[in-house]
Scaffold this active site. Structure first.
Site, PDB file in Angstrom:
ATOM      1  N   ASP A 289      71.312  30.334  44.209  1.00 12.88           N
ATOM      2  CA  ASP A 289      70.099  29.515  44.224  1.00 12.88           C
ATOM      3  C   ASP A 289      70.192  28.530  43.071  1.00 12.88           C
ATOM      4  O   ASP A 289      70.478  28.910  41.932  1.00 12.88           O
ATOM      5  CB  ASP A 289      68.853  30.394  44.068  1.00 12.88           C
ATOM      6  CG  ASP A 289      67.570  29.574  44.145  1.00 12.88           C
ATOM      7  OD1 ASP A 289      67.159  29.244  45.270  1.00 12.88           O
ATOM      8  OD2 ASP A 289      67.000  29.251  43.081  1.00 12.88           O
TER       9      ASP A 289
ATOM     10  N   ASN B  41      63.920  16.764  43.076  1.00  9.10           N
ATOM     11  CA  ASN B  41      63.114  16.194  44.155  1.00  9.10           C
ATOM     12  C   ASN B  41      61.804  15.633  43.630  1.00  9.10           C
ATOM     13  O   ASN B  41      61.364  14.541  44.041  1.00  9.10           O
ATOM     14  CB  ASN B  41      62.831  17.262  45.220  1.00  9.10           C
ATOM     15  CG  ASN B  41      64.029  17.522  46.122  1.00  9.10           C
ATOM     16  OD1 ASN B  41      64.901  16.674  46.269  1.00  9.10           O
ATOM     17  ND2 ASN B  41      64.081  18.702  46.709  1.00  9.10           N
TER      18      ASN B  41
ATOM     19  N   HIS C 135      63.434  13.018  47.367  1.00  9.87           N
ATOM     20  CA  HIS C 135      64.286  13.863  48.202  1.00  9.87           C
ATOM     21  C   HIS C 135      65.626  13.209  48.533  1.00  9.87           C
ATOM     22  O   HIS C 135      66.621  13.910  48.746  1.00  9.87           O
ATOM     23  CB  HIS C 135      63.550  14.230  49.493  1.00  9.87           C
ATOM     24  CG  HIS C 135      62.435  15.205  49.271  1.00  9.87           C
ATOM     25  ND1 HIS C 135      62.636  16.564  49.212  1.00  9.87           N
ATOM     26  CD2 HIS C 135      61.104  15.012  49.066  1.00  9.87           C
ATOM     27  CE1 HIS C 135      61.482  17.174  48.988  1.00  9.87           C
ATOM     28  NE2 HIS C 135      60.534  16.252  48.906  1.00  9.87           N
TER      29      HIS C 135
ATOM     30  N   ASP D  33      69.074  15.092  48.135  1.00  9.97           N
ATOM     31  CA  ASP D  33      70.074  15.252  49.200  1.00  9.97           C
ATOM     32  C   ASP D  33      71.460  14.792  48.728  1.00  9.97           C
ATOM     33  O   ASP D  33      72.480  15.398  49.083  1.00  9.97           O
ATOM     34  CB  ASP D  33      69.663  14.454  50.442  1.00  9.97           C
ATOM     35  CG  ASP D  33      68.462  15.072  51.143  1.00  9.97           C
ATOM     36  OD1 ASP D  33      68.138  16.241  50.860  1.00  9.97           O
ATOM     37  OD2 ASP D  33      67.839  14.376  51.972  1.00  9.97           O
TER      38      ASP D  33
ATOM     39  N   ASP E 174      68.129  24.646  48.784  1.00  4.57           N
ATOM     40  CA  ASP E 174      69.083  24.671  47.671  1.00  4.57           C
ATOM     41  C   ASP E 174      69.737  26.043  47.534  1.00  4.57           C
ATOM     42  O   ASP E 174      70.141  26.437  46.444  1.00  4.57           O
ATOM     43  CB  ASP E 174      68.395  24.276  46.366  1.00  4.57           C
ATOM     44  CG  ASP E 174      67.276  25.238  45.980  1.00  4.57           C
ATOM     45  OD1 ASP E 174      66.809  26.000  46.846  1.00  4.57           O
ATOM     46  OD2 ASP E 174      66.861  25.232  44.800  1.00  4.57           O
TER      47      ASP E 174
END
Length: 199
Positions: free
Chosen positions: A75, A83, A88, A92, A118
């Site tokens: 994680d 973000n 975002h 990405d 993620d």
């Protein structure tokens, strides 16, 4: 890049034991074959080009080799801030760059998956416990090193590690155990990884 379609034929001896393997190139092309294209659409995450969680489930269901097998549930710590701060689209791009690093370090006994968001999963074979600890540390350093000009990132990772064996070989067991181990690592700020096993 050229794609070769190769056919194999095994010739056996009088006892039925394989003796010789013949290979023949049936086709050469410079465009990606339809079979590969459809496989990628079905089994790979379009944003990162890593295998999906559905493919992980499929790979685990077919797995019959457990020598030094481990699952690492990753994680990304600090990804939400990317973000929130940069949007975002930048998030990405970060994930795609990270996946590119994973792919560029391809090894025979290591497969990378994107579970979603993620969260990532790495399945390895032929690794000792010390090998897995080393790999976990290397993964965190890889994640910390991701850079994008003009966008400072402050990220790390928490990793849950589970041994895959005869007692822990079902998809649900592997994901559940490694996910719980990851949250233990996340709660303990002195460690980046945590081991667990099913007894």
């Amino acid at each position: 890049v050229y794609w070769l379609t190769v056919g194999f034929y095994v010739q056996s001896d009088e006892n039925g034991k394989p003796k010789i393997v013949f290979g023949r190139v049936n086709r050469v092309q410079d465009t990606i074959p339809n079979e590969v294209h459809y496989y990628q659409l079905a089994h790979k995450d379009p944003a990162t080009k890593l295998f999906t969680w559905e493919t992980l489930r499929n790979h685990i269901s077919m797995k019959n080799y457990y020598k030094g097998s481990w699952g690492l549930y990753i994680d990304i710590d600090g990804f939400k801030a990317i973000n929130d701060r940069h949007g975002h689209k930048i998030g990405d791009i970060f994930l795609a760059k990270l996946a590119g690093r994973f792919i560029s370090k391809w090894e025979r006994d290591v497969i990378y998956y994107r579970l979603g968001g993620d969260e990532f999963f790495v399945m390895v074979d032929n690794h000792s416990k010390n090998d897995v600890i080393k790999r976990a540390n290397e993964l965190v350093e890889t994640i910390k090193d991701i850079e994008l000009e003009g966008y400072p990132f402050d990220v790390s990772a928490s990793i849950g590690i589970v041994e895959i064996n005869e007692k822990c070989k079902a998809y649900e067991d592997i994901l559940d155990a490694s996910d719980k181990a990851m949250y233990i690592a996340k709660a303990d700020k002195t460690k980046i990884y945590h081991f667990t096993s099913l007894s």
